[in-house]
Structure formats: C-alpha cells, structure tokens
Design a protein around this motif. Sequence first.
Motif, PDB file in Angstrom:
ATOM      1  N   SER A   1       0.832  -1.196   0.000  1.00  0.00           N
ATOM      2  CA  SER A   1       0.000   0.000   0.000  1.00  0.00           C
ATOM      3  C   SER A   1       0.870   1.250   0.000  1.00  0.00           C
ATOM      4  N   TYR A   2       1.938   1.249   0.815  1.00  0.00           N
ATOM      5  CA  TYR A   2       2.876   2.377   0.848  1.00  0.00           C
ATOM      6  C   TYR A   2       3.547   2.528  -0.509  1.00  0.00           C
ATOM      7  N   TYR A   3       3.945   1.407  -1.088  1.00  0.00           N
ATOM      8  CA  TYR A   3       4.627   1.407  -2.383  1.00  0.00           C
ATOM      9  C   TYR A   3       3.736   2.036  -3.455  1.00  0.00           C
ATOM     10  N   GLU A   4       2.459   1.665  -3.455  1.00  0.00           N
ATOM     11  CA  GLU A   4       1.541   2.193  -4.469  1.00  0.00           C
ATOM     12  C   GLU A   4       1.327   3.692  -4.286  1.00  0.00           C
ATOM     13  N   ASP A   5       1.032   4.084  -3.038  1.00  0.00           N
ATOM     14  CA  ASP A   5       0.655   5.486  -2.802  1.00  0.00           C
ATOM     15  C   ASP A   5       1.858   6.416  -2.768  1.00  0.00           C
ATOM     16  N   HIS A   6       2.886   6.044  -2.025  1.00  0.00           N
ATOM     17  CA  HIS A   6       3.964   6.996  -1.748  1.00  0.00           C
ATOM     18  C   HIS A   6       5.158   6.867  -2.689  1.00  0.00           C
ATOM     19  N   ILE A   7       5.314   5.721  -3.309  1.00  0.00           N
ATOM     20  CA  ILE A   7       6.433   5.569  -4.238  1.00  0.00           C
ATOM     21  C   ILE A   7       5.936   5.751  -5.668  1.00  0.00           C
ATOM     22  N   ARG A   8       4.986   4.880  -6.070  1.00  0.00           N
ATOM     23  CA  ARG A   8       4.519   4.972  -7.456  1.00  0.00           C
ATOM     24  C   ARG A   8       3.829   6.301  -7.725  1.00  0.00           C
ATOM     25  N   GLU A   9       2.856   6.649  -6.862  1.00  0.00           N
ATOM     26  CA  GLU A   9       2.050   7.833  -7.173  1.00  0.00           C
ATOM     27  C   GLU A   9       2.763   9.126  -6.800  1.00  0.00           C
ATOM     28  N   ASN A  10       3.162   9.248  -5.536  1.00  0.00           N
ATOM     29  CA  ASN A  10       3.663  10.539  -5.069  1.00  0.00           C
ATOM     30  C   ASN A  10       5.031  10.885  -5.643  1.00  0.00           C
ATOM     31  N   LYS A  11       5.919   9.883  -5.749  1.00  0.00           N
ATOM     32  CA  LYS A  11       7.281  10.211  -6.192  1.00  0.00           C
ATOM     33  C   LYS A  11       7.379  10.354  -7.705  1.00  0.00           C
ATOM     34  N   VAL A  12       6.573   9.561  -8.418  1.00  0.00           N
ATOM     35  CA  VAL A  12       6.737   9.528  -9.872  1.00  0.00           C
ATOM     36  C   VAL A  12       5.440   9.885 -10.600  1.00  0.00           C
ATOM     37  N   GLY A  13       4.322   9.278 -10.185  1.00  0.00           N
ATOM     38  CA  GLY A  13       3.074   9.461 -10.904  1.00  0.00           C
ATOM     39  C   GLY A  13       2.608  10.901 -11.001  1.00  0.00           C
ATOM     40  N   LEU A  14       2.533  11.575  -9.865  1.00  0.00           N
ATOM     41  CA  LEU A  14       2.034  12.960  -9.855  1.00  0.00           C
ATOM     42  C   LEU A  14       2.901  13.885 -10.701  1.00  0.00           C
ATOM     43  N   PRO A  15       4.204  13.864 -10.525  1.00  0.00           N
ATOM     44  CA  PRO A  15       5.014  14.772 -11.342  1.00  0.00           C
ATOM     45  C   PRO A  15       4.905  14.533 -12.840  1.00  0.00           C
ATOM     46  N   ILE A  16       4.768  13.267 -13.265  1.00  0.00           N
ATOM     47  CA  ILE A  16       4.740  13.016 -14.699  1.00  0.00           C
ATOM     48  C   ILE A  16       3.313  13.015 -15.263  1.00  0.00           C
ATOM     49  N   GLY A  17       2.312  13.157 -14.397  1.00  0.00           N
ATOM     50  CA  GLY A  17       0.936  13.214 -14.867  1.00  0.00           C
ATOM     51  C   GLY A  17       0.290  11.855 -15.052  1.00  0.00           C
ATOM     52  N   ARG A  18       0.757  10.840 -14.302  1.00  0.00           N
ATOM     53  CA  ARG A  18       0.122   9.518 -14.353  1.00  0.00           C
ATOM     54  C   ARG A  18      -0.444   9.234 -12.973  1.00  0.00           C
ATOM     55  N   ILE A  19      -1.785   9.106 -12.907  1.00  0.00           N
ATOM     56  CA  ILE A  19      -2.417   8.729 -11.646  1.00  0.00           C
ATOM     57  C   ILE A  19      -3.077   7.393 -11.854  1.00  0.00           C
ATOM     58  N   GLY A  20      -2.559   6.359 -11.243  1.00  0.00           N
ATOM     59  CA  GLY A  20      -3.118   5.035 -11.518  1.00  0.00           C
ATOM     60  C   GLY A  20      -2.644   4.579 -12.880  1.00  0.00           C
ATOM     61  N   PRO A  21      -2.194   3.370 -13.004  1.00  0.00           N
ATOM     62  CA  PRO A  21      -1.603   2.896 -14.257  1.00  0.00           C
ATOM     63  C   PRO A  21      -2.588   2.848 -15.410  1.00  0.00           C
ATOM     64  N   LEU A  22      -3.879   2.801 -15.115  1.00  0.00           N
ATOM     65  CA  LEU A  22      -4.850   2.661 -16.188  1.00  0.00           C
ATOM     66  C   LEU A  22      -5.663   3.940 -16.397  1.00  0.00           C
ATOM     67  N   ASP A  23      -5.347   4.971 -15.648  1.00  0.00           N
ATOM     68  CA  ASP A  23      -6.095   6.217 -15.770  1.00  0.00           C
ATOM     69  C   ASP A  23      -5.551   7.060 -16.911  1.00  0.00           C
ATOM     70  N   SER A  24      -6.425   7.907 -17.424  1.00  0.00           N
ATOM     71  CA  SER A  24      -5.946   8.872 -18.413  1.00  0.00           C
ATOM     72  C   SER A  24      -4.941   9.804 -17.759  1.00  0.00           C
ATOM     73  N   PRO A  25      -4.006  10.290 -18.528  1.00  0.00           N
ATOM     74  CA  PRO A  25      -3.005  11.195 -17.942  1.00  0.00           C
ATOM     75  C   PRO A  25      -3.661  12.461 -17.404  1.00  0.00           C
ATOM     76  N   ILE A  26      -3.092  12.978 -16.357  1.00  0.00           N
ATOM     77  CA  ILE A  26      -3.496  14.296 -15.863  1.00  0.00           C
ATOM     78  C   ILE A  26      -2.381  15.260 -16.229  1.00  0.00           C
ATOM     79  N   GLU A  27      -2.601  16.491 -15.900  1.00  0.00           N
ATOM     80  CA  GLU A  27      -1.558  17.457 -16.239  1.00  0.00           C
ATOM     81  C   GLU A  27      -0.313  17.179 -15.395  1.00  0.00           C
ATOM     82  N   ALA A  28       0.811  17.059 -16.059  1.00  0.00           N
ATOM     83  CA  ALA A  28       2.062  16.818 -15.349  1.00  0.00           C
ATOM     84  C   ALA A  28       2.406  18.039 -14.504  1.00  0.00           C
ATOM     85  N   ASP A  29       2.973  17.790 -13.354  1.00  0.00           N
ATOM     86  CA  ASP A  29       3.352  18.896 -12.471  1.00  0.00           C
ATOM     87  C   ASP A  29       4.731  18.595 -11.891  1.00  0.00           C
ATOM     88  N   PRO A  30       5.761  19.075 -12.573  1.00  0.00           N
ATOM     89  CA  PRO A  30       7.124  18.766 -12.144  1.00  0.00           C
ATOM     90  C   PRO A  30       7.481  19.359 -10.781  1.00  0.00           C
TER      91      PRO A  30
END
Lengths: 374, 445
Positions: free
Chosen positions: A227-256
């Motif tokens: 759960s930590y890996y999904e939320d804090h590593i995949r999403e917070n460290k990489v997903g949010l900055p590159i605009g990927r939320i959830g592996p199957l979701d449409s991209p959101i606006e990237a926020d570096p």
Amino acid sequence: MQISKMIFVIFKRFQALLLSLLLACFIISCDGGEGALDPNGQDDHTELLTNQVNNVIIPSISNYKDATETLYLSANNFCSSINDSNLNSFRDAYHNTYKSYQSAALHNYYANINYDLVNTTNLFPIDTLLLKNIIISTTYNFSSESQKRANGFPAIDYLIYSSQNTVGLFTSDEKKCSYLLKLTESIKNKAVQLDNMWGGSLKENFISNDGVEIGSSIHVQLNSALSYYEDHIRENKVGLPIGRIGPLDSPIEADPTKIEAYYQSLYDGNDLFALSLVKESIQEMEGLYLGGNTLRNSSINSGYDRLLISRGHTEVDSDIKSQFDLIYAKIDERTSISGNTDLYDSIQGLITIMKSDLFPLLNIQDADGKNDGD
Amino acid sequence: MLVKTADKIIKKSFETTDISPLITFRIFFGVTLFITILRFWVNGWIEELYINPEYHFNFIHNIDVLPDIGIYIIFTVLLVLSIFITFGLFYRTSTSTFFLLFTYIELIDKTYYLNHYYLVSVLTFYLIFLPANRAFSLDCYFNPLLKSNLCSKWHISLIKCQLSIVYFYAGLAKINKDWLIRAQPLYTWLPGKFGIPVIGKFAHLKITALTFSWIGCIYDLTIWLFLWIKKTRKFAFFAVIVFHIMTGILFPRIGMFPMIMIAATTIFLPLNFHIKCLELLSIKKYETKSERISRKKKKSVLFIYYLMVLFLGIQALMPLRYHVFSNNIYWDEIGYRFSWRVMLMEKNGFTNIVIIDPRKKIQYQLDQDLYLSKFQQQQMKSQPDMILQFVNYIGDEFKEINGYPPVINIHSRMSLNGRKSQPFFIDTVNVYKNNADKFLHDFKS
C-alpha cells in the motif's frame, strides 16, 4: 439394503486390487515436481520474521534515528555559526537523513507513530506561504493538521535550497534558524520514539505473530508495504510529477513541482537527488523481499524469496528480482523524473507481480476476513 | 420391468419405520440452525455484510436487501424459528418460514455464498414436508392427536440420499490433476498451519498435502457408502467426526460446515442411538411402543413423495450442469456454485475495472472502495459472473449520468491453485452489456 450389501461384497472382493491401484496413483503423484519434499522448506516463519526485524526493519529505523540526531546536531552547528561550510555540512546531513527516511517510512505498520511519520515528515509539495507565515509567527505545531503542508523534509528543502544566498537569508532572519532547530528536533523526537517502539515489545510481538492469516505479521507487513509502495512511491514520487495517476487512468496534467526535494532540483538543475530518494525506497522494498538490506545479488535467500523458492516458484522469484533490476536501470538512465513513463511502468510492474503472484502463491489474503469461507 | 421396479421402490419407501432418527435429526439440525444464526448476531455480520455495503451481487435481479430494520427483523425471526424447529413448535409454519427467510438472505449477495448455507436451505426445504414434529415436540404436547412413533422409510432415506449426494459430488470434484497430482490447493494452504500439534511439523511438505488430498478425495467418495452399510456404519460415523473436526481445526474459516455435517450425518446411525438420545432428553421415559396409524397413501402424500423425488433428482443432476455450459469450471466458474465444490481451489490475483468515456476520450480505473467492501472485492475479482454483474451496474450508472454508455475493460490476472498468474479477462473487450463471444483468456494449465 440389497444395494448396500452388493457394494460391500464388491468392495471386499476387489479391495486388494483397489488398494493397489490407489497406492500406485499416490506414488506417481509423489514426483519431484513443483515443491516436492523440500528439506529447506520452512515449517514456521520465525526465522523469516526474525530476519525481517533484525536485518530490515530495525536497522532501517535505527539508521534513520541516528541520522536525525546528526541532522539536529548539524542544524545546531549551522545556526550557532552561519556560514557556507556549516551549511554544506547541514546539507549533507539532510541528504543522509532524507535517504534514511525512505527506508524507515516503508515500515509504516504496527507502530501508530508511523502515521505521524509519513504525514508530517514528507508531505510535498509544501505551501511556501504557509511556511513563511509559520516562521514569522514562531508558533510551531509539527503534529497539527493545519501545518502539515509546511513541515518535514520538504520544508527543509525549501529553506536551504530555494535561494542562491541561503547563508545571507539565515543571517538576516533569526526566525529561520529558530524554526529549523525546532523542526529538526521534532523530526528527531519522532524517530527516537519509533526506534524505542521497535526496540521494545513491538519486536517480540512482530516475531511471535506468526502465520499468514489475516492480521499476522506477514499479512500486515506485505499489505502495508504494498500500500505504501503504491501510494507513496509509485504515485507521489513519480506518478504525480509526470501526470500519471493510476496505471490505467488517463493522464493528468504533469506537475514537475510535485517531486521530493523540488527546490534542490531547481538549485542543481536536475532531479538526481530526487531520483536517489526513489532508489532508496525501492532498495528498502527489495530488502524487505530478500530479508536483508545487503542481500542483493546474494545467493542467500532469507526473505519472501525463500518462501517462494521452497515451494517451487523459482520463476516468480526470478521475475520479482528482475523487476527490481529493471527499476534500478530506469532510475539510472535519466537525470529527470519528468516524462519518465518508463520508470513509472517499471515501478507498476512490481505491483502487478506482487498482487497476481506473490500474494496468491504465499496465500496472503487482502480482505478483512469477514464471514466464513468454503 | 421399470414399472415393476418403480412399484417395488415406492412400496418399500412407504414401509413404516421408527420415527426416532427423524426426530433427533430435527433436534440436532435445529440446534445448528440456532448457532448459525446466532453467529451472525455475535460477529456483527448482519451490519457488515447486509446493511453497510452499498451494492449487493443479488442472485435474482429484483431480490434486493430490505431496509435496515427489515434485515434485523428477519434475523430475529430466524433465531426464534430455529428454536421453534428444535422444539417442534408450529412446525410447518416454522420450517417453511425459516426456509423462505434464510434462502432470501442467501439470495441477496453472491459474495456470501457458502455450500453449507445452501445445504441448510435444502435440508430445511425437506423438513417442511417431513413429519419431524410427530413425536417429541411441543406441537405433540399441545395436540396429542398429532403423535406418531412411526414414519415412512422414505422420510429418513430422503435426508440420507441428500447427504450422500453432497459427499459424492464433493469427492467427484476432487478427481482432477490439481487435487490429486499437484496436491493443490492444500499445498498452498497447509504450510501456514505449522502451529497445529503433530501435523504442523510436516505441514510444509508436499507429501503431507498429497496425503491429505487423497484422504479427502477417498473419504468424500466412499464415506456415504460406508454409512449406508450396516456393518461399517459405526466406523464410518467415527470417521465423519474425525474428518470434520480436523477440517475445522485446519481451516477455522470453514465455520459451521463441520457441525452441520456431523449433526446431519447422525441420521445414518442405528435406531438405538436415536432412542437413547431421546431418552436422555426426555423428562419422562420415552415410549418405544409402536402405534400403528393408518398409512393409506392419500393422493396428497403421494404428490409430496413425487415432489421430493423430483427435487432429489434435480439435486443429483445440478452439479453436472457445467459440462454443458463451461469450458473450464475453475476458470470461468460457470456451474461452480450449487455443486458441492467445497474448499476446492485457491484463485487469487487482481482485477481492475477501467471505464472509458468514449466522447471525452478519457479513461479511469474505478475506485472499487467507493462501492464494495474489501470482502466483496476479494470475492468478485475471481468470479466472472460477479464482475460482469457489477460492470453492468457501474455502466448503467455512467449512462444515467452522462446520457451515453461507457466502454468498460477489465484488466486482470489470476493465479489458480499455486500456478504463476495468467491473464484473466481480455482487456480489449468491452464487457459492459457484454455480448462478446469471448471475454476470458483461455486457461493454460
């Protein structure tokens, strides 16, 4: 009654033949196939849990505690004599502590303090206006909800990297040092509390809470870590900055701007430090899997790899280890998190293997066990 | 020839016998019903399973959960009725109402389907038509004219045949490569049982899983035969007790199943056992003197007999329906329920539901936590019919909001019986209102 008599007679007449057939089939089943008669198979998980505590959890938390003490001392040195040399020492201590944090934060289970640890020590991005107001007010509450976006490592990052003239800013505003000292003290105190908890009865409870049933240490550790890996590593460290939320979701606006150590990235002109933090957290995840933080590429299997191998699931073990290799390769390939979809996909790949293979093959359930099952 | 045989069977079925086994069955089964319902109250399952979830995977489209107070009333009534059944009070009303209410509860949500709850419904259905209140009951106490020490043989044989069907098909289902050769799923489950005395030390070994697999299969396939045969009956019942106690210790989550089976299987025991039980339970000495009451076969009695035979026939054929509809029963689970497949597989993995808005050209992964409990998600993810049912609900909701239907894909991998996982649903197929010929990947064994 006549039918039952008939069956009884048939059985009596052919019982030798029937029993021989059964025995033959049974012997054929005892082939050397998957996981047959494994002398290394564990009969309980005491050794695994002891390894986890002694070689993974406590070293990580203890290192983090030590690092926070050094950070606090270094902050005191810097504030007592504000100059470039002490600033650089403080920055080094901050780097070391932030890296140690990545390892400790993965173990956010059992100890309630961990909720505080994750949510007050590394929530990013920070609210710079809120931070400035808090510094001016000199009213600090590092456990409050209202100050959570002006706290922890992201706050330190802002203070020591947002300007090319950090020494000047600290010299001209003593309130910054006042805040910095209180913040580093708070971080240290939380780390000490956490270390004390794991040094006390929590360690024995973790080891003794055996099995894989819901609520067991293995069940809690793997589910919490994932759960930590999904939320804090995949999403917070990489997903949010590159605009990927959830592996199957449409991209959101990237926020570096939404990366760890954002201000240092601006200062350095690259995300190498942020990437190193990602790497630390992945290494801790790997250490958890292997049963030791120094067992990478080792032939010793003392973690969950051993459980898989002992049951004949060498292919899945190999897949997991290869996935870690891939993640490291993707981290090392670039100097920026932005646009790094390959890194995101490789991190996601580990989640897929864990959910679809590791958990089922080790009989780790992910539900809360309500109701009976047959 | 057939007509003559049928006549012989009917004649034999209506021969009279002592009613005691039927009475003790009513009492023991009634006690297990009481404990079953009580567990719902004590464990908080009424709220957790029926009231809290926003969505239910109902078996029949319009059978949905009542408002909260209605569910509590139902479970209160069920608890009271189980006592009435045990004591044989308002027997016909009690058994028929219990059957209807309990079956309704079971039809609310596939998530909670259990083979032993299905068995409870079936046995309660039979009890409606059996004269299990004609002795040792409060109905007889208030109406002595009801009393009879005799019943027809078929009244008792019906229960025995049903239990035989359960055991036989449970055993038949175990004749497969996974169970007998790969020792799965026991080889996945047993290593975690190292804490159990004696067995625990060997729980991680494949030979242990194999031994248990074979014993389980042979037991299920043959125990019903040995229970029918007079010479082996006592030994067989001892084996029933040992087997079910062991499964209860090894797999505590199996819940009431061991108790229900042990209680129900007492019907096979010799007459003396039942008479002694009733004597122990009696306030006054139990009368064994037979009272012969006219057993003229009325049309209504014959009608009930044929109805029970028909129902028993359906029970005997139901587990075989997958041959017609399923490609791989463990993968597509068509025909899996209601076929006595007990503790037969371990299937786990993940299932993600992706909703695509065809006009806005965006897609998102559904947050299942918003609709389903963790337990519902766990059960749904490996059962295609539940996934499709939920998808249609979500799709209808989307259509109602947006005015046009979504495209819904399923991204899923499953591990079956200790194998490496493999793709489950074909992730490019739109499963909303699915009319596709194929939406599951073929299973690779």
